[in-house]
Design an enzyme around this catalytic site. Structure first.
Site, PDB file in Angstrom:
ATOM      1  N   CYS A   1     -49.033-171.163 -24.139  1.00 19.18           N
ATOM      2  CA  CYS A   1     -49.729-171.059 -25.662  1.00 19.18           C
ATOM      3  C   CYS A   1     -49.480-169.538 -26.196  1.00 19.18           C
ATOM      4  O   CYS A   1     -49.525-169.394 -26.878  1.00 19.18           O
ATOM      5  CB  CYS A   1     -51.293-170.697 -25.088  1.00 19.18           C
ATOM      6  SG  CYS A   1     -52.557-170.022 -23.946  1.00 19.18           S
TER       7      CYS A   1
ATOM      8  N   GLU B   1     -59.882-170.045 -26.198  1.00 21.10           N
ATOM      9  CA  GLU B   1     -58.666-169.430 -25.269  1.00 21.10           C
ATOM     10  C   GLU B   1     -57.675-170.489 -26.585  1.00 21.10           C
ATOM     11  O   GLU B   1     -57.889-171.542 -25.780  1.00 21.10           O
ATOM     12  CB  GLU B   1     -58.768-169.314 -24.362  1.00 21.10           C
ATOM     13  CG  GLU B   1     -57.186-168.504 -24.617  1.00 21.10           C
ATOM     14  CD  GLU B   1     -55.888-169.070 -24.132  1.00 21.10           C
ATOM     15  OE1 GLU B   1     -55.071-168.890 -25.376  1.00 21.10           O
ATOM     16  OE2 GLU B   1     -55.657-169.421 -23.070  1.00 21.10           O
TER      17      GLU B   1
ATOM     18  N   GLU C   1     -47.567-174.336 -33.791  1.00 20.24           N
ATOM     19  CA  GLU C   1     -47.336-174.214 -32.265  1.00 20.24           C
ATOM     20  C   GLU C   1     -46.901-175.892 -31.792  1.00 20.24           C
ATOM     21  O   GLU C   1     -47.004-176.608 -32.210  1.00 20.24           O
ATOM     22  CB  GLU C   1     -48.693-173.622 -32.278  1.00 20.24           C
ATOM     23  CG  GLU C   1     -48.708-173.910 -30.179  1.00 20.24           C
ATOM     24  CD  GLU C   1     -49.751-173.590 -29.212  1.00 20.24           C
ATOM     25  OE1 GLU C   1     -49.832-173.225 -28.669  1.00 20.24           O
ATOM     26  OE2 GLU C   1     -51.319-173.938 -30.317  1.00 20.24           O
TER      27      GLU C   1
ATOM     28  N   LYS D   1     -64.163-180.293 -16.869  1.00 17.73           N
ATOM     29  CA  LYS D   1     -63.331-181.365 -16.960  1.00 17.73           C
ATOM     30  C   LYS D   1     -62.064-181.166 -17.985  1.00 17.73           C
ATOM     31  O   LYS D   1     -62.025-180.048 -18.303  1.00 17.73           O
ATOM     32  CB  LYS D   1     -64.565-181.290 -18.417  1.00 17.73           C
ATOM     33  CG  LYS D   1     -63.331-182.360 -19.319  1.00 17.73           C
ATOM     34  CD  LYS D   1     -62.398-182.760 -19.846  1.00 17.73           C
ATOM     35  CE  LYS D   1     -61.650-184.275 -20.421  1.00 17.73           C
ATOM     36  NZ  LYS D   1     -60.512-183.930 -20.591  1.00 17.73           N
TER      37      LYS D   1
END
Length: 496
Positions: free
Chosen positions: A301, A266, A398, A191
């Protein structure tokens, strides 16, 4: 026409054929509901394609195809060397279609064409090659059991693996999942993010062309619904996810509500990059610090979004950083000379600009801070640097954009404390000329990857990739990733 020119890539883009349908059981299909969503290029805000918006019927069909293929052993039952040769053919096709895949990635995600042609697509092919080569070299164990027994420990494919992947490295992050999952003998339902689904859709046909049997590799594009449905699906054995920590937490809940499928996550990061006063090369460290946050528009990330600089060298270092940052002027991603492209979409643009406004209120703006190139219709933000306190919002959350928080410290102990004072633990770096300090700080940093006197090095597949704390669990890359997609089986044979 010169391949290193903007005109070359613009000409290829004008004639590019884009597929937007789901890929299920070896064929492209419209969503059964007939629904589509607009795939818009962040380069200029223009429509690229109408993409199938997969729903429950499509997810069920993809999972059923994957299960049939797995139960029929059309892939898992192949001899290891046969699976290896098919995956190597697939990687070869990716390389042969490098320009097409790179162009799709650039148009879809706003990434510079210089990066997609040199990093994203070759990296994805290399990942598949690496795991292909591992297939016939990784075995089991013979256990030192009692003499009347033969004890074997083997790894078997887990079954149907769902991979839900992000938009910042669409094909590469997908390869980090489907490479080891397929090498282990599983069937896969991929996906891709609705923000950047095009390369996933295209490589599915290349997989079939390479000889991966129908049903073994399926792609279901869509918004949030397909990912949730896969996480809740009782016939999915394992789900590997890369994305935000908030969504990762939901996926774990969905797994618990359904069949306790294995979940590998992750997630986010707020990685510290520590520059000590005995840093052996301030120029190299400054260039690396700029790349750590401005490469890929900060949409990483592992982005070194917290730059911790010792007070004694702060001014000299920031002068060098400002020079390095000028090398990341936003430009047209189709121009091979462009080093910084577009933010992926309007939603992410607004998110990053919102954090910049928060930074203006709580910190000192040192560089940038504005949206640029608005006349293009695209989504561009210039490199932005703030001088902040460790507890500032922009230094803790973040952002996933080209926004750097510079934090001042006075001692090594203070730097480590600030670095570890985070919900995340994905990556970190330290710059020092002292070998003892390097090892001691590296040991002290709570992160899955620590770089010493460099940042974001180690592009080969041998290093496990993943994080501590709310940066997730499990590891991508390396032979350790195969563990995620296999079940351990103990077999005991009594001899007498």
């Amino acid at each position: 026409m010169d391949k290193n020119s903007l005109a070359y890539w613009q000409d290829k883009a004008a004639t590019l054929s884009i597929e937007g349908r789901a890929f299920i059981d070896g064929a492209y299909r419209d969503a059964q509901s007939g629904r589509t969503f607009d795939c818009v290029s962040p380069i200029d805000g223009k429509l690229l394609a109408k993409v199938a918006d997969s729903g429950a019927a499509d997810v069920d069909a993809a999972v059923a195809a994957a299960r049939r293929a797995f139960d029929a052993r059309v892939w898992s039952g192949l001899n290891p060397r046969k699976r290896k040769s098919v995956l190597l053919r697939w990687a070869k096709l990716m390389r042969e279609h490098r320009d097409e895949l790179s162009l799709l990635e650039t148009l879809d995600a706003g990434k510079p064409i210089a990066d997609t042609t040199s990093v994203d697509v070759p990296g994805a092919a290399y990942c598949v090659e690496w795991y292909a080569e591992a297939i016939d070299k990784v075995g089991g164990e013979v256990v030192p059991s009692d003499h009347h027994l033969v004890g074997l420990v083997t790894r078997e494919p887990i079954g149907v693996v769902a991979a839900v992947v992000p938009w910042n490295f669409p094909l590469l992050m997908a390869a980090w999942k489907f490479g080891p999952a397929l090498a282990a003998g599983n069937s896969v339902v991929l996906k891709p993010s609705e923000k950047s689904p095009l390369t996933a859709i295209r490589v599915a046909q290349l997989a079939l062309d390479a000889g991966i049997p129908a049903g073994v590799f399926n792609v279901v594009p869509g918004g949030g619904e397909p990912g949730k449905l896969l996480a809740l699906h009782a016939d999915v054995d394992c789900l590997a996810f890369t994305g935000s920590t908030n969504v990762g937490k939901l996926i774990m809940q969905y797994a618990g509500q359904s069949n306790l499928k294995r979940v590998w996550l992750e997630l986010g990061g707020k990685s510290p990059n520590i520059v000590l006063p005995d840093c052996p090369d301030l120029d190299r460290a400054a260039n690396a610090a700029a790349g750590a946050i401005f490469y890929n528009m900060g949409e990483m990330c592992t982005a070194g979004s917290r730059l911790l600089v010792h007070r004694d060298i702060k001014d000299a270092f920031l002068e060098r950083l400002a020079v390095a940052a000028r090398g990341y002027t936003p430009g047209n991603p189709l121009d091979p000379q462009t080093s910084m492209g577009a933010i992926v979409d309007q939603v992410q643009l607004d998110r990053v600009l919102g954090y910049i406004e928060a930074g203006r209120a709580e910190a000192k703006l040192l560089l940038g801070g504005s949206r640029v190139k608005q006349e293009s219709g695209g989504f561009y933000i210039e490199p932005t640097v703030f001088d902040v306190k460790p507890d500032a919002k922009i230094a803790r959350e973040e952002i996933f954009g080209p926004v750097l928080s510079v934090i001042t410290f006075d001692t090594v102990e203070e730097a480590v404390r600030i670095a570890n004072d985070s919900d995340y633990g994905l990556a970190a770096a330290v710059w020092t000329g002292n070998l003892t300090t390097a090892h001691e700080v590296a040991r002290s940093l709570r992160a899955g990857t620590v770089w010493v006197n460099c940042y974001d090095e180690g592009g080969d597949m041998n290093f496990p990739f993943g994080g501590y704390k709310q940066s997730g669990n499990g590891r991508d890359k390396s032979l350790h990733a195969l563990e995620k997609y296999t079940e351990l089986k103990s077999t005991l044979v009594r001899l007498r």
